[in-house]
Design a protein around this motif. Structure first.
Motif, mmCIF file in Angstrom:
data_model
loop_
_atom_site.group_PDB
_atom_site.id
_atom_site.type_symbol
_atom_site.label_atom_id
_atom_site.label_comp_id
_atom_site.label_asym_id
_atom_site.label_seq_id
_atom_site.Cartn_x
_atom_site.Cartn_y
_atom_site.Cartn_z
ATOM 1 N N GLU A 167 -80.676 14.849 35.295
ATOM 2 C CA GLU A 167 -81.199 15.616 36.419
ATOM 3 C C GLU A 167 -80.038 15.969 37.362
ATOM 4 O O GLU A 167 -79.098 15.182 37.510
ATOM 5 N N SER A 169 -80.181 15.819 40.497
ATOM 6 C CA SER A 169 -80.164 14.791 41.549
ATOM 7 C C SER A 169 -79.297 13.606 41.115
ATOM 8 O O SER A 169 -78.578 13.016 41.922
ATOM 9 N N LYS A 205 -78.097 16.882 49.188
ATOM 10 C CA LYS A 205 -78.899 15.688 49.485
ATOM 11 C C LYS A 205 -80.404 15.942 49.362
ATOM 12 O O LYS A 205 -81.187 14.986 49.274
ATOM 13 N N ASN A 206 -80.796 17.196 49.334
ATOM 14 C CA ASN A 206 -82.229 17.513 49.261
ATOM 15 C C ASN A 206 -82.738 17.790 47.848
ATOM 16 O O ASN A 206 -83.903 18.170 47.667
ATOM 17 N N LYS A 208 -84.387 17.239 44.469
ATOM 18 C CA LYS A 208 -85.370 16.318 43.863
ATOM 19 C C LYS A 208 -85.327 16.476 42.341
ATOM 20 O O LYS A 208 -84.946 17.539 41.847
ATOM 21 N N PRO A 209 -85.754 15.467 41.597
ATOM 22 C CA PRO A 209 -85.831 15.646 40.139
ATOM 23 C C PRO A 209 -86.778 16.801 39.785
ATOM 24 O O PRO A 209 -87.826 16.968 40.422
#
Lengths: 235, 235
Positions: A167, A169, A205-206, A208-209
């Motif tokens: 991912e 992330s 930082k934002n 998501k998977p």
């Protein structure tokens, strides 16, 4: 004859008309199954192509003798996800076949290296491509820094045979450990080349998977206003 | 709907099966005629596609309003040599169409950026791409120096509508004026993606006109042994 045929990025219909003609004339059709992932099954390929397809692992392509001896007396096709020379093993096979006097035909197709043009980032302004491996490595962040102000394409590690994909992330977590600033705005891409690719422009930082693969991550460098405008439409 | 369809690098059979299906369903088919050159005629495309094709000049694509208003009520296809987003004008058209709420479908294909993999040079080890224009410019040599030890792809200027293409020998003359050492071994490519591409690895000063287009020039950086082995087979 040995035909190396790029399948493009998405499904059975991404093969070119030329590639399809060669597949239909082939005696044996192999599909390499270790450098990327299509969005369709082997059965979907077989149905459109009207041919049985044999999956080959990395070892068979790397140890090319078997494929090359078959190609001396048969029409052998090796199907490759994306474009033909995206992996070193394929250029080695190409080279060995030529040295053995085998006729080799190459049918190019789209690869992730050009499909990322849909993000709006200019393809000519990318520096070196890097890969983010599952194991720890300082290299990717070093490449990003050295490329700047050019853009960096980060390919994310994968083991298709185990259905294991990274991912974005997770990739950011790894970059952060090398010192990457997670406030940086980056581009996350999933399933480029499909009818519904995901493209997101957001602070690292934002992320998501996405549970959607394959993915790649782009760290933009300096942005031209047109690049910025297209990127911002993906926010 | 607006479909942006990459044609690949060579001839009418390089379109993908998906691209061909969209062309067959189209109300109007345009072909942009200013960023590169196919190795076949418009008539050959029309014959395989079963459709009349209208050539469009740069101005029509740049001033996209006409194409976009047609796409609101018709299936419009724009055929693009190589891949879809190799030129800034195409990303601008894509962006404007999306902003106007038009459904846009993108069908990727091979571009020169991945076809150069056949030289044996690793695609991941290229730096920024540069263009060598007909007019004088210090930029290309500067990019080559900044990219080193990465490889540099030099695209050579062209005006397809006037059948005007730059020879690699001419490109080297221009680089020499900026200070490029003509003893350097470089890679000359012509008609990559065709059945008989020309690939030559030789000292820059020994390049002769090939009278075969389009061409591109690659200035290799540091070479891995596998890259060297493949390159030397093109001597």
């Amino acid at each position: 004859m040995l035909s190396l045929i790029g399948l493009g990025l998405n499904d059975e219909k991404d093969i070119s008309v030329k590639g399809l003609e060669l597949v239909k004339k082939a005696d044996i059709v192999y599909l390499e199954n270790y450098t990327s992932k299509l969005q369709c099954s082997k059965q979907a390929l077989e149905k459109l192509y009207g041919k049985e397809i044999q999956l080959v692992e990395r070892e068979v392509v790397e140890n090319a003798t078997a494929i090359i001896s078959q190609a001396a007396y048969n029409n052998i096709v090796l199907l490759i996800v994306g474009d033909v020379f995206s992996a070193t093993t394929h250029i080695a096979l190409f080279q060995e076949a030529k040295e053995k006097g085998i006729e080799v035909q190459v049918v190019h197709n789209a690869s992730i290296l050009n499909a990322i043009g849909i993000t709006g980032l200019e393809l000519y302004k990318f520096g070196k491509t890097t890969s983010i491996p599952f194991h720890e490595s300082e290299t990717p962040y070093k490449v990003i820094k050295e490329n700047f102000p050019l853009h960096t394409l980060c390919l994310l590690d994968l083991v298709p045979s185990e259905n294991k994909f990274m991912e974005s992330s997770e990739a950011i977590e790894k970059l952060k450990q090398s010192g990457f600033d997670i406030n940086t705005k980056v581009v996350v891409c999933a399933q480029l080349g499909s009818d519904s690719p995901t493209i997101l422009y957001l602070q690292a930082k934002n992320i998501k998977p996405l549970h959607k693969f394959p993915q790649c991550l782009i760290i933009p460098g300096d942005l031209h206003f047109m690049e910025k405008e297209v990127l911002e439409s993906y926010q």
